[in-house]
Motif scaffolding. Structure first.
Motif, PDB file in Angstrom:
ATOM      1  N   GLN A 190       0.815  -1.204   0.000  1.00 16.40           N
ATOM      2  CA  GLN A 190       0.000   0.000   0.000  1.00 16.40           C
ATOM      3  C   GLN A 190       0.856   1.265   0.000  1.00 16.40           C
ATOM      4  O   GLN A 190       0.548   2.237  -0.693  1.00 16.40           O
ATOM      5  CB  GLN A 190      -0.927   0.011   1.215  1.00 16.40           C
ATOM      6  CG  GLN A 190      -1.909   1.156   1.194  1.00 16.40           C
ATOM      7  CD  GLN A 190      -2.948   1.032   2.274  1.00 16.40           C
ATOM      8  OE1 GLN A 190      -2.587   0.830   3.423  1.00 16.40           O
ATOM      9  NE2 GLN A 190      -4.212   1.148   1.930  1.00 16.40           N
TER      10      GLN A 190
ATOM     11  N   LEU B 292       0.344   4.228  -2.757  1.00 14.14           N
ATOM     12  CA  LEU B 292      -0.156   5.565  -2.462  1.00 14.14           C
ATOM     13  C   LEU B 292       0.795   6.614  -3.042  1.00 14.14           C
ATOM     14  O   LEU B 292       2.008   6.404  -3.109  1.00 14.14           O
ATOM     15  CB  LEU B 292      -0.260   5.768  -0.949  1.00 14.14           C
ATOM     16  CG  LEU B 292      -1.461   5.106  -0.265  1.00 14.14           C
ATOM     17  CD1 LEU B 292      -1.325   5.202   1.249  1.00 14.14           C
ATOM     18  CD2 LEU B 292      -2.762   5.724  -0.720  1.00 14.14           C
TER      19      LEU B 292
ATOM     20  N   ARG C 128      -3.870  12.942   3.484  1.00 13.36           N
ATOM     21  CA  ARG C 128      -3.461  12.229   4.687  1.00 13.36           C
ATOM     22  C   ARG C 128      -4.000  10.804   4.625  1.00 13.36           C
ATOM     23  O   ARG C 128      -5.140  10.573   4.209  1.00 13.36           O
ATOM     24  CB  ARG C 128      -4.006  12.903   5.954  1.00 13.36           C
ATOM     25  CG  ARG C 128      -3.482  14.312   6.199  1.00 13.36           C
ATOM     26  CD  ARG C 128      -2.018  14.273   6.606  1.00 13.36           C
ATOM     27  NE  ARG C 128      -1.504  15.597   6.924  1.00 13.36           N
ATOM     28  CZ  ARG C 128      -0.941  16.405   6.042  1.00 13.36           C
ATOM     29  NH1 ARG C 128      -0.821  16.023   4.767  1.00 13.36           N
ATOM     30  NH2 ARG C 128      -0.486  17.592   6.407  1.00 13.36           N
ATOM     31  N   TYR C 129      -3.180   9.863   5.082  1.00 15.53           N
ATOM     32  CA  TYR C 129      -3.627   8.466   5.200  1.00 15.53           C
ATOM     33  C   TYR C 129      -3.190   7.928   6.559  1.00 15.53           C
ATOM     34  O   TYR C 129      -2.025   8.071   6.948  1.00 15.53           O
ATOM     35  CB  TYR C 129      -3.032   7.585   4.101  1.00 15.53           C
ATOM     36  CG  TYR C 129      -3.350   6.114   4.323  1.00 15.53           C
ATOM     37  CD1 TYR C 129      -4.606   5.611   3.995  1.00 15.53           C
ATOM     38  CD2 TYR C 129      -2.421   5.268   4.909  1.00 15.53           C
ATOM     39  CE1 TYR C 129      -4.913   4.286   4.243  1.00 15.53           C
ATOM     40  CE2 TYR C 129      -2.719   3.945   5.161  1.00 15.53           C
ATOM     41  CZ  TYR C 129      -3.980   3.463   4.830  1.00 15.53           C
ATOM     42  OH  TYR C 129      -4.302   2.150   5.082  1.00 15.53           O
TER      43      TYR C 129
ATOM     44  N   ASP D 176      -8.174   2.032   1.405  1.00 11.36           N
ATOM     45  CA  ASP D 176      -8.450   3.454   1.181  1.00 11.36           C
ATOM     46  C   ASP D 176      -7.313   4.077   0.366  1.00 11.36           C
ATOM     47  O   ASP D 176      -6.142   3.741   0.569  1.00 11.36           O
ATOM     48  CB  ASP D 176      -8.582   4.187   2.517  1.00 11.36           C
ATOM     49  CG  ASP D 176      -9.821   3.772   3.291  1.00 11.36           C
ATOM     50  OD1 ASP D 176     -10.384   2.710   2.980  1.00 11.36           O
ATOM     51  OD2 ASP D 176     -10.214   4.500   4.217  1.00 11.36           O
ATOM     52  N   TRP D 177      -7.662   4.987  -0.538  1.00 10.25           N
ATOM     53  CA  TRP D 177      -6.623   5.696  -1.294  1.00 10.25           C
ATOM     54  C   TRP D 177      -7.139   7.053  -1.739  1.00 10.25           C
ATOM     55  O   TRP D 177      -8.343   7.325  -1.724  1.00 10.25           O
ATOM     56  CB  TRP D 177      -6.174   4.871  -2.504  1.00 10.25           C
ATOM     57  CG  TRP D 177      -6.924   5.127  -3.785  1.00 10.25           C
ATOM     58  CD1 TRP D 177      -6.572   5.987  -4.784  1.00 10.25           C
ATOM     59  CD2 TRP D 177      -8.142   4.520  -4.221  1.00 10.25           C
ATOM     60  NE1 TRP D 177      -7.477   5.956  -5.811  1.00 10.25           N
ATOM     61  CE2 TRP D 177      -8.461   5.060  -5.487  1.00 10.25           C
ATOM     62  CE3 TRP D 177      -9.010   3.579  -3.668  1.00 10.25           C
ATOM     63  CZ2 TRP D 177      -9.589   4.691  -6.205  1.00 10.25           C
ATOM     64  CZ3 TRP D 177     -10.128   3.201  -4.378  1.00 10.25           C
ATOM     65  CH2 TRP D 177     -10.415   3.759  -5.624  1.00 10.25           C
ATOM     66  N   TYR D 178      -6.202   7.922  -2.101  1.00  9.41           N
ATOM     67  CA  TYR D 178      -6.528   9.230  -2.674  1.00  9.41           C
ATOM     68  C   TYR D 178      -5.500   9.512  -3.764  1.00  9.41           C
ATOM     69  O   TYR D 178      -4.425   8.914  -3.807  1.00  9.41           O
ATOM     70  CB  TYR D 178      -6.506  10.335  -1.607  1.00  9.41           C
ATOM     71  CG  TYR D 178      -5.165  10.501  -0.927  1.00  9.41           C
ATOM     72  CD1 TYR D 178      -4.161  11.302  -1.480  1.00  9.41           C
ATOM     73  CD2 TYR D 178      -4.888   9.834   0.276  1.00  9.41           C
ATOM     74  CE1 TYR D 178      -2.922  11.438  -0.865  1.00  9.41           C
ATOM     75  CE2 TYR D 178      -3.663   9.968   0.898  1.00  9.41           C
ATOM     76  CZ  TYR D 178      -2.681  10.767   0.317  1.00  9.41           C
ATOM     77  OH  TYR D 178      -1.457  10.895   0.916  1.00  9.41           O
TER      78      TYR D 178
ATOM     79  N   ASP E 188     -12.361   3.749  -1.595  1.00 10.86           N
ATOM     80  CA  ASP E 188     -12.279   2.820  -0.461  1.00 10.86           C
ATOM     81  C   ASP E 188     -12.674   1.433  -0.948  1.00 10.86           C
ATOM     82  O   ASP E 188     -13.823   1.206  -1.346  1.00 10.86           O
ATOM     83  CB  ASP E 188     -13.215   3.275   0.658  1.00 10.86           C
ATOM     84  CG  ASP E 188     -13.100   2.398   1.904  1.00 10.86           C
ATOM     85  OD1 ASP E 188     -12.295   1.449   1.899  1.00 10.86           O
ATOM     86  OD2 ASP E 188     -13.824   2.658   2.880  1.00 10.86           O
TER      87      ASP E 188
ATOM     88  N   ASP F 111       1.512   6.061   8.507  1.00 16.01           N
ATOM     89  CA  ASP F 111       0.894   7.338   8.189  1.00 16.01           C
ATOM     90  C   ASP F 111       1.536   7.906   6.927  1.00 16.01           C
ATOM     91  O   ASP F 111       2.736   7.811   6.710  1.00 16.01           O
ATOM     92  CB  ASP F 111       1.081   8.337   9.331  1.00 16.01           C
ATOM     93  CG  ASP F 111       0.288   7.945  10.555  1.00 16.01           C
ATOM     94  OD1 ASP F 111      -0.320   6.865  10.521  1.00 16.01           O
ATOM     95  OD2 ASP F 111       0.283   8.706  11.536  1.00 16.01           O
ATOM     96  N   ARG F 112       0.721   8.525   6.090  1.00 18.71           N
ATOM     97  CA  ARG F 112       1.240   9.067   4.843  1.00 18.71           C
ATOM     98  C   ARG F 112       0.773  10.499   4.699  1.00 18.71           C
ATOM     99  O   ARG F 112      -0.383  10.820   4.946  1.00 18.71           O
ATOM    100  CB  ARG F 112       0.735   8.225   3.644  1.00 18.71           C
ATOM    101  CG  ARG F 112       1.066   8.806   2.292  1.00 18.71           C
ATOM    102  CD  ARG F 112       2.574   8.988   2.126  1.00 18.71           C
ATOM    103  NE  ARG F 112       3.257   7.727   2.122  1.00 18.71           N
ATOM    104  CZ  ARG F 112       3.486   7.021   1.013  1.00 18.71           C
ATOM    105  NH1 ARG F 112       3.080   7.463  -0.152  1.00 18.71           N
ATOM    106  NH2 ARG F 112       4.135   5.882   1.087  1.00 18.71           N
TER     107      ARG F 112
ATOM    108  N   ASP G  58      -9.078   2.137   8.340  1.00 17.50           N
ATOM    109  CA  ASP G  58      -8.094   3.116   7.896  1.00 17.50           C
ATOM    110  C   ASP G  58      -8.801   4.378   7.414  1.00 17.50           C
ATOM    111  O   ASP G  58     -10.019   4.403   7.210  1.00 17.50           O
ATOM    112  CB  ASP G  58      -7.173   2.541   6.818  1.00 17.50           C
ATOM    113  CG  ASP G  58      -7.931   1.828   5.719  1.00 17.50           C
ATOM    114  OD1 ASP G  58      -9.149   1.610   5.876  1.00 17.50           O
ATOM    115  OD2 ASP G  58      -7.321   1.497   4.691  1.00 17.50           O
TER     116      ASP G  58
ATOM    117  N   ALA H 235      -8.552   7.973   4.878  1.00 22.84           N
ATOM    118  CA  ALA H 235      -7.953   8.765   3.802  1.00 22.84           C
ATOM    119  C   ALA H 235      -8.669  10.114   3.759  1.00 22.84           C
ATOM    120  O   ALA H 235      -9.896  10.185   3.890  1.00 22.84           O
ATOM    121  CB  ALA H 235      -8.056   8.055   2.462  1.00 22.84           C
TER     122      ALA H 235
END
Length: 952
Positions: free
Chosen positions: A676, A680, A695-696, A708-710, A725, A891-892, A930, A932
């Protein structure tokens, strides 16, 4: 009883009267049989039982402490603030299997939070008879909630005044209000040693047969009203009570005319003693016509009965408890007659004589019933709801091997210590919680518990039958001829040592409880935490260490209770080392040492962490494969019985299988996290007039890597803002997320319309057939004009904060989730993003909490966005505010480039806004999913925009 009023020291928490009053109100307003209050303790995320009414504290010791993270109703109520109603055993098993395994009886329960002004103090719990469904007890739940709210308000005021509202002591164990009808006439009396004044009220004078005129107020005058055989005992009883040693049960006395009365006494305050007698009656307001009780009616000094309050009971063994329910005896009075509160005068020495208060009761026909039971050939004895023996006939004393006078007035497990075994305790728990009687056989011990007199034709076995009632458990004992079975514990021969308080309450169902708990633990750390919470307290352990095998070396996975740094020299020890923790694994045999000296003798030169105690070394072997070893430490020397060794060895096997599963999970989770993190975006696409921040946060429980992703993608001369998601967690969810992100990027780079992006991605997911679906929100933004076209596929609605601070939920029409319907249509909505406005896209992990409506979570996020302030400036990877958001593992943070030369208006940076919106989730230890979050804002040509943004 541990934690009862016998404790001389005062509890360190709230006033006991406040808590005991709350449980009394809880039982009066419901059909409850027992009630308790759990309060927060000084240890984080730990609840302690502060007061227990209607059950013996000794038998329920395993539930004195409850971790706020455990899947128990009390923990859930405290964590979520939502009441839990469990109507019957079926409902308990369905929702809380661990709780049901520990108390597998037919009963219901209500649990409500004790809160005030958003501050959680604890939980109020009532145990009651089983009901058909929750609707049957709904009204009781509402009344119980009112009691909990009142207690919460009292605790809030106490805390504001500087008082302690946490609890770190053993629980106060008190008797409940009696559930039966009135015991007959009740009078009150008091005696003050300092002055020698004896005061009796009108009801007491009538019960003693004294004239209605003036009473001399002396002990001699009272003695003349009693039978000479009882009169000589009275002064000694009063003096003993004044010194803090009152009789444990009401004393039988007879009047000069031969009438039987029960006298119950306790040490009182000066104010309490002054409130009894003619002088006090004269000071009371006159009672209106029609309100005065008739001659002989019980005087009720407590508050008026509420709905559900039961009258008093006529049976003699219940007389004291009934008078207590009537307000005549303090509720906190314990078995020894002392009190949990300090009833002495201010500044009085602890051993100084205190005033004495008491009640005089006419037992009515109960005394005749006692006399009849005394003649029965069966042994009959009665326990109140705290486990106190309140009646025993001579035959019961003979069969149990305890003289009747030593049996009555004591806890059953104190008077008959050979009954203090897990199997028998389990039967007693059952009859106290459910209406079903219990029948079981017990083997009598050898001398000295057995009477010296011969017992012809009686054998070595007793058949015990327990019959539960509202206030009493009636027990019958008869001789039984039978052949011993392995499932019946043998009575201990010789002197019975004082058992470990915690170990004696570790019943044989503990493997079931541990097995259920281990099925819910997925990481090695969670497995270790379950062992510490379930196994260690059950057997009275205080120290735990778990080592796992890696490449023929043992490495510490968990420790608790050992001195700091003690286990460091044993880290990475090889399998050829001569150490008990190693040899238990290499030989596959558990090692038990009853004392530290025994351990030192077996392993000369081994470093010890304590001079006194016992140790158990258990091999962790799963399906023949070595996993590691488990070390249990005990503070005192002890003997491990054969059954206890068998149970511990079986539990070690359960732990080994759970650890092996957890190691596989940890490997998979690490792979999923890496996958993941690689998928991301490390950096979001940029535009001169658009700033973005992402933010993740991974989840903290269970499979903590989700789907979850953005993303932010260049789409022609504009930007595509995407959030999604994927259903589920783990490697499969992360892989599916990567495929969907790649597909969306491909469509976006071709500048396809939003409806085609959603439709094409939907078909791709259906063709891939991963067995998962996904939600998504896609926004195509024109940075120059601020016009945006958005499409939703089952995703949560975006939020829009206008430049003037107004924030709204953009309720966009949308289609079904991706991967379900190949004919799905995804409508497009046009929006206008004014300069300085903030568009927020998010996943459900940010707004969803168990037990709460998701709409409430969205509303809370909308308020937080409104309060966060407008965005200004840019924060990129070099921005300390942006980088501060990534504090946890996994955390991203992603953001657009820094451009400090371009003015964008007043307010915080967009990265700061993103950090503020995720701050509460980042601090939470209970992220069940999680998270996002993607924010976007746009600047005007001159850094400012119109004052009134609008929708197109």
């Amino acid at each position: 009883m541990t934690g009862s009023a016998r404790d001389e020291r005062k509890p360190s928490g709230p006033p006991p009267a406040l808590l005991t009053g709350a449980v009394a109100d809880a039982l009066r307003t419901t059909a409850g049989r027992a009630a308790g209050v759990y309060l927060c303790s000084g240890s984080p995320r730990l609840l302690r039982l502060a007061v227990l009414s209607g059950l013996p504290g000794q038998l329920f010791r395993p539930w004195w402490r409850v971790s706020a993270d455990r899947p128990f109703p009390v923990a859930d109520v405290h964590r979520t603030g939502v009441p839990v109603v469990l109507a019957n055993a079926t409902e308990v098993m369905r929702r809380y299997p661990q709780f049901a395994a520990g108390l597998p009886f037919q009963f219901g329960s209500l649990h409500v939070p004790v809160v005030a002004e958003d501050r959680a103090f604890g939980v109020l719990t009532v145990l009651r008879a089983a009901a058909a469904d929750a609707a049957e007890v709904q009204a009781e739940g509402e009344r119980l909630a009112a009691v909990a709210d009142a207690l919460g308000a009292d605790l809030l005021r106490l805390g504001a005044d500087g008082g302690t509202v946490t609890w770190d002591d053993a629980p106060l164990c008190v008797r409940p209000p009696a559930a039966g009808p009135a015991p007959g006439r009740v009078g009150r009396l008091s005696w003050t040693p300092a002055t020698g004044v004896l005061a009796v009220d009108a009801q007491a004078r009538a019960l003693l047969g004294l004239p209605s005129g003036d009473f001399p107020g002396t002990l001699d005058a009272l003695a003349r009203a009693l039978d000479p055989a009882d009169a000589h005992r009275l002064p000694e009883l009063l003096h003993r009570t004044a010194r803090g040693r009152p009789p444990p049960l009401p004393v039988q006395v007879r009047t000069a005319a031969g009438g039987l009365r029960l006298l119950d006494m306790w040490r009182a305050t000066e104010a309490e003693a002054a409130g009894i007698g003619p002088a006090a009656e004269a000071r009371r307001p006159a009672v209106r016509t029609g309100e005065a009780p008739e001659h002989g009616e019980p005087l009720r000094t407590g508050k008026a009965p509420e709905h559900g309050e039961a009258p008093l009971n006529p049976a003699r063994p219940r007389a004291a408890g009934a008078a207590r329910a009537a307000g005549e005896i303090p509720l906190d009075r314990e078995a020894d007659g002392s009190a949990a509160l300090d009833h002495g005068g201010a500044g009085a020495p602890p051993d100084a004589p205190h005033p004495v208060a008491g009640v005089l009761l006419d037992p009515g026909p109960g005394a005749l019933a006692d006399g009849a039971a005394d003649l029965l050939p069966e042994g009959v004895f009665c326990l109140d709801r705290t486990g106190l023996v309140v009646y025993a006939n001579p035959r019961a004393g003979h069969l149990l091997g305890v003289p009747r006078e030593l049996l009555v007035g004591r806890q059953l497990w104190e008077a008959v210590p050979w009954l203090n075994q897990p199997t028998y305790e389990e039967h007693l728990r059952g009859v106290l919680l459910s209406p079903e009687p219990a029948h079981f056989d017990v083997r009598l011990p050898a001398a000295p518990e057995r009477p010296a007199a011969p017992r012809p034709y009686e054998g070595d076995w007793l058949r015990l039958s327990l019959y539960p009632g509202a206030d009493l458990v009636t027990c019958k004992a008869v001789p039984a001829d039978r052949v011993p079975h392995d499932d019946v514990p043998e009575a201990v021969e010789g002197p019975v040592p004082a058992p470990d308080a915690a170990a004696s309450t570790a019943p044989l169902y503990r493997p079931i409880v541990l097995a259920i708990a281990l099925t819910e633990a997925v990481t090695a750390r969670q497995v270790s935490a379950v062992v510490m919470q379930e196994l260690l307290p059950a057997f009275g352990g205080r120290r735990l260490a778990i080592y796992l095998l890696q490449e023929r070396h043992l490495y510490l996975a968990w420790e608790s209770g050992f001195p700091e740094g003690f286990l460091a020299p044993f880290e990475g020890v090889a399998l050829d080392a001569r150490l008990p923790g190693v040899e238990t694994l290499t030989t596959g045999r558990p090692l038990f040492f009853d004392s530290m000296q025994q351990l030192a003798d077996a392993y000369p030169g081994i470093e010890l962490d304590a001079e006194e105690g016992a140790r158990a070394f258990l091999p962790l072997i799963a399906s023949g494969r070595p996993v590691g070893s488990c070390i249990l430490g005990f503070d005192r020397s002890r003997s491990f019985g054969s059954k206890e060794r068998t149970v511990l060895t079986a539990l070690a096997g359960l732990i080994a299988h759970a650890m092996e599963k957890a190691q596989r999970y940890d490997t998979e989770a690490a792979l999923a996290r890496g996958l993941q993190q690689a998928l991301l975006p490390r950096r979001l696409s940029q535009h001169a007039r658009v700033e973005t921040a992402g933010r993740y946060l991974p989840g903290t429980e269970g499979m903590d890597v989700g789907g979850d992703w953005y993303d932010v993608v260049e789409a022609g001369d504009g930007l595509a803002l995407v959030i999604g998601d994927v259903q589920g967690h783990g490697v499969q969810a992360a892989a599916t997320m990567g495929q969907l992100r790649s597909a969306v990027r491909a469509f976006a780079l071709g500048d396809r319309p939003p409806e085609e992006v959603m439709g094409g991605t939907n078909h791709l997911l259906i063709d891939l057939d991963p067995g998962q679906f996904a939600s998504c929100c896609y926004v195509r933004l024109d940075p120059s004009t601020g016009r945006a076209r958005a499409a939703r596929a089952g995703h949560l609605p975006p939020l829009l904060r206008h430049p003037d601070g107004r924030t709204e939920v953009l309720d966009l029409p949308g289609g079904v989730v991706l991967g379900v319907d190949p004919r799905a249509h995804y409508p497009v909505t046009e929006l206008l993003l004014e300069p300085g406005a903030i568009l927020a896209l998010y996943t459900d992990g940010l707004v969803e909490q168990p037990g709460h409506d998701i709409d409430d979570g969205i509303a809370a996020l909308r308020r937080a966005l409104a309060e966060a302030g407008g965005a200004h400036g840019r924060a990129g990877e070099g921005d300390p505010v942006a980088s501060a958001g990534a504090t946890g593992p996994g955390d991203r943070v992603a953001a657009g480039p820094t451009d400090a030369t371009k003015p964008t208006g007043a307010g915080r940076s967009l990265a700061d806004v993103a950090d503020r919106l995720t701050a509460a989730a980042r601090r939470s230890a209970d992220r069940f999913d999680d998270i996002a979050l993607l924010l976007a804002t746009r600047s005007g040509p001159d850094g400012s925009g119109p004052k009134s943004p609008r929708r197109v």
